[in-house]
Every structure is written in structure tokens, then in C-alpha cells.
Design a protein around this motif. Structure first.
Motif, PDB file in Angstrom:
ATOM      1  N   MET A  32      27.746  47.614  42.426  1.00 52.31           N
ATOM      2  CA  MET A  32      28.644  46.400  42.323  1.00 52.31           C
ATOM      3  C   MET A  32      29.927  46.438  42.757  1.00 52.31           C
ATOM      4  N   ILE A  33      30.491  47.523  42.180  1.00 52.57           N
ATOM      5  CA  ILE A  33      31.926  47.908  42.470  1.00 52.57           C
ATOM      6  C   ILE A  33      32.168  48.009  44.080  1.00 52.57           C
ATOM      7  N   GLN A  34      31.129  48.756  44.608  1.00 51.12           N
ATOM      8  CA  GLN A  34      31.263  49.034  45.986  1.00 51.12           C
ATOM      9  C   GLN A  34      31.339  47.485  46.840  1.00 51.12           C
ATOM     10  N   GLU A  35      30.618  46.932  46.279  1.00 57.60           N
ATOM     11  CA  GLU A  35      30.208  45.255  46.940  1.00 57.60           C
ATOM     12  C   GLU A  35      31.469  44.686  46.742  1.00 57.60           C
ATOM     13  N   GLU A 127      39.655  40.466  39.101  1.00 53.14           N
ATOM     14  CA  GLU A 127      39.298  40.356  37.577  1.00 53.14           C
ATOM     15  C   GLU A 127      37.792  40.951  37.614  1.00 53.14           C
ATOM     16  N   LYS A 128      36.974  40.555  38.093  1.00 52.52           N
ATOM     17  CA  LYS A 128      35.742  40.919  38.096  1.00 52.52           C
ATOM     18  C   LYS A 128      35.711  42.484  38.169  1.00 52.52           C
ATOM     19  N   LEU A 129      36.205  42.941  39.347  1.00 54.12           N
ATOM     20  CA  LEU A 129      36.420  44.189  39.638  1.00 54.12           C
ATOM     21  C   LEU A 129      37.126  44.975  38.650  1.00 54.12           C
ATOM     22  N   THR A 130      38.131  44.546  37.749  1.00 54.52           N
ATOM     23  CA  THR A 130      38.409  45.378  37.016  1.00 54.52           C
ATOM     24  C   THR A 130      37.863  45.428  35.744  1.00 54.52           C
TER      25      THR A 130
END
Length: 224
Positions: A32-35, A127-130
Motif C-alpha cells: 500500500m505504501i508503494q502504491e 496524510e494517508k501515506l504518513t
């Protein structure tokens, strides 16, 4: 898959719900982080392109607006000089460029909306990535703790098993036997209590015999 489609899926996804269903939560978060990172790069690139397009259109609008003003000034000049024919032609040219001003103004407004949407999307995705990165860090710590706890409990279960306790008892018995053997060896190396008294009695007999011998010699010397 388009940028906005992927972004919508990422932003609207319930991370906790996905983690509950995942066989490997840590691997899922990494994916998910990579995406998110890939999508964020694409959105920022698209936002930059939209901002560049807006700047280009804005420069074109300034140029067209200059021409509108210029033809209006020419129409005024023609009127003051009594050349209504030239004034009509100048106003006709002005109208052409005025229509272009309206078109470019609408285009700029659309581009501003696109840029604004991109910026909102970027903020939400960042924000989602953090949150995902924090979740990943916590999950790694929990995973490490779980592994250590599992190892500890496995050792405890082994020690609590019948076989392990039997081995422990056997080892304890072996130590006790070794201690007993050491005591036996030590006992053999020391004289017993009876030996000690026998030695004392032997020493006293020897002393008595020595005293008798000395007395005999003294008596013989006296007789002479």
C-alpha cells in the motif's frame, strides 16, 4: 488504472479492515505504501503540468487583453478623427479578441479548479501515506515482540513438558551421585576416628617403652 481511480481507491480504503483480512499485514502495508508513493509522484507531476498550463494560458490572456485595449484605443482615435469607418473596423477586431479573453478566462478557471483538486488529493494522500508508515513501524515492532514472545513461550512449554522434567531430574540425580562420590573419596583420604585413637595409644606405648629403656640404662650405670 487512471491516477484518480487509484487515488480514490487508496483514500477511501479502510486500512484497519484490510489488515484484519490480510494473511501478511506487514507485506500488505508495504504494498500500500508503494502504491501510495507511486500515485503521489504521478499526481504531483500532473499537478505541475496543470500549473504550467495555467501559467501559459495566463500569459496568452495578458497578450489578448493587451490587444483588446489596443483596438479600443484605436477605435477612440478614429472617432476623434472623424473616421467612423475605421472605428467600426477597430471595434470589430476588439470583439474578436474580447471573445478570446472570455474563452481564456474560462480555461484558466478550469485549470485553477484542476490544480486545486490535485492539491487536495496530494494533501489527503500524504496524510494517508504518513498514517500507513506509522502503522508499518508499529506493526514491525509488534511483529518483533510477537516473535520473541513465541520463542519464550516455546522454551517454557518445553521445560514444562514431562520429558524435559525427566531430563532435569536425571541431571539432578547425576549431580547428587557426583557429590556423594566426592564425599566418599574425601572420607577415604582422611583417617577415621578409630585410627586417630589407635595412633594415640601407639604413641603412648612407645613413650612408655622408651621411658623403661632409659630407666634400665640408668640403673646399670648406677650399679657400676
Amino acid at each position: 488504472m487512471g491516477i484518480f481511480t487509484r487515488f480514490k481507491d487508496i483514500v477511501s480504503s479502510n486500512i484497519n479492515a484490510m489488515l484484519d483480512k490480510a494473511e501478511d499485514p506487514e507485506k500488505l502495508i508495504k504494498l500500500m505504501i508503494q502504491e501510495m508513493e507511486d500515485t503521489l509522484v504521478e499526481i504531483k507531476a500532473s499537478c505541475a503540468q496543470a500549473m504550467a498550463a495555467k501559467s501559459k494560458v495566463t500569459r496568452a490572456l495578458d497578450d489578448v487583453q493587451f490587444r483588446v485595449d489596443d483596438w479600443e484605443n484605436k477605435a477612440r482615435l478614429a472617432v476623434t478623427k472623424g473616421r467612423e469607418d475605421l472605428a467600426r473596423e477597430a471595434l470589430a477586431e476588439k470583439r474578436i479578441f474580447a471573445d478570446e479573453v472570455d474563452r481564456l478566462t474560462k480555461e484558466i478557471a478550469q485549470l485553477e479548479g484542476i490544480v486545486s483538486n490535485y492539491q487536495k488529493d496530494i494533501a489527503q494522500l500524504e496524510e494517508k501515506l504518513t498514517n500507513a508508515r506509522k502503522k508499518h513501524q508499529v506493526l514491525v515492532q509488534r511483529h518483533n515482540q510477537a516473535q520473541k514472545s513465541y520463542k519464550t513461550q516455546s522454551v517454557l512449554r518445553k521445560n514444562e513438558s514431562v520429558d524435559a522434567m525427566a531430563r532435569f531430574d536425571a541431571f539432578e540425580n547425576r549431580i547428587e551421585r557426583m557429590e556423594a562420590d566426592a564425599e566418599l573419596v574425601n572420607a577415604k583420604s582422611r583417617p577415621s576416628l578409630e585410627d586417630e585413637f589407635a595412633k594415640l595409644e601407639g604413641d603412648e606405648s612407645l613413650e612408655n617403652e622408651l621411658a623403661a629403656l632409659k630407666a634400665e640404662i640408668e640403673n646399670k650405670t648406677t650399679d657400676k
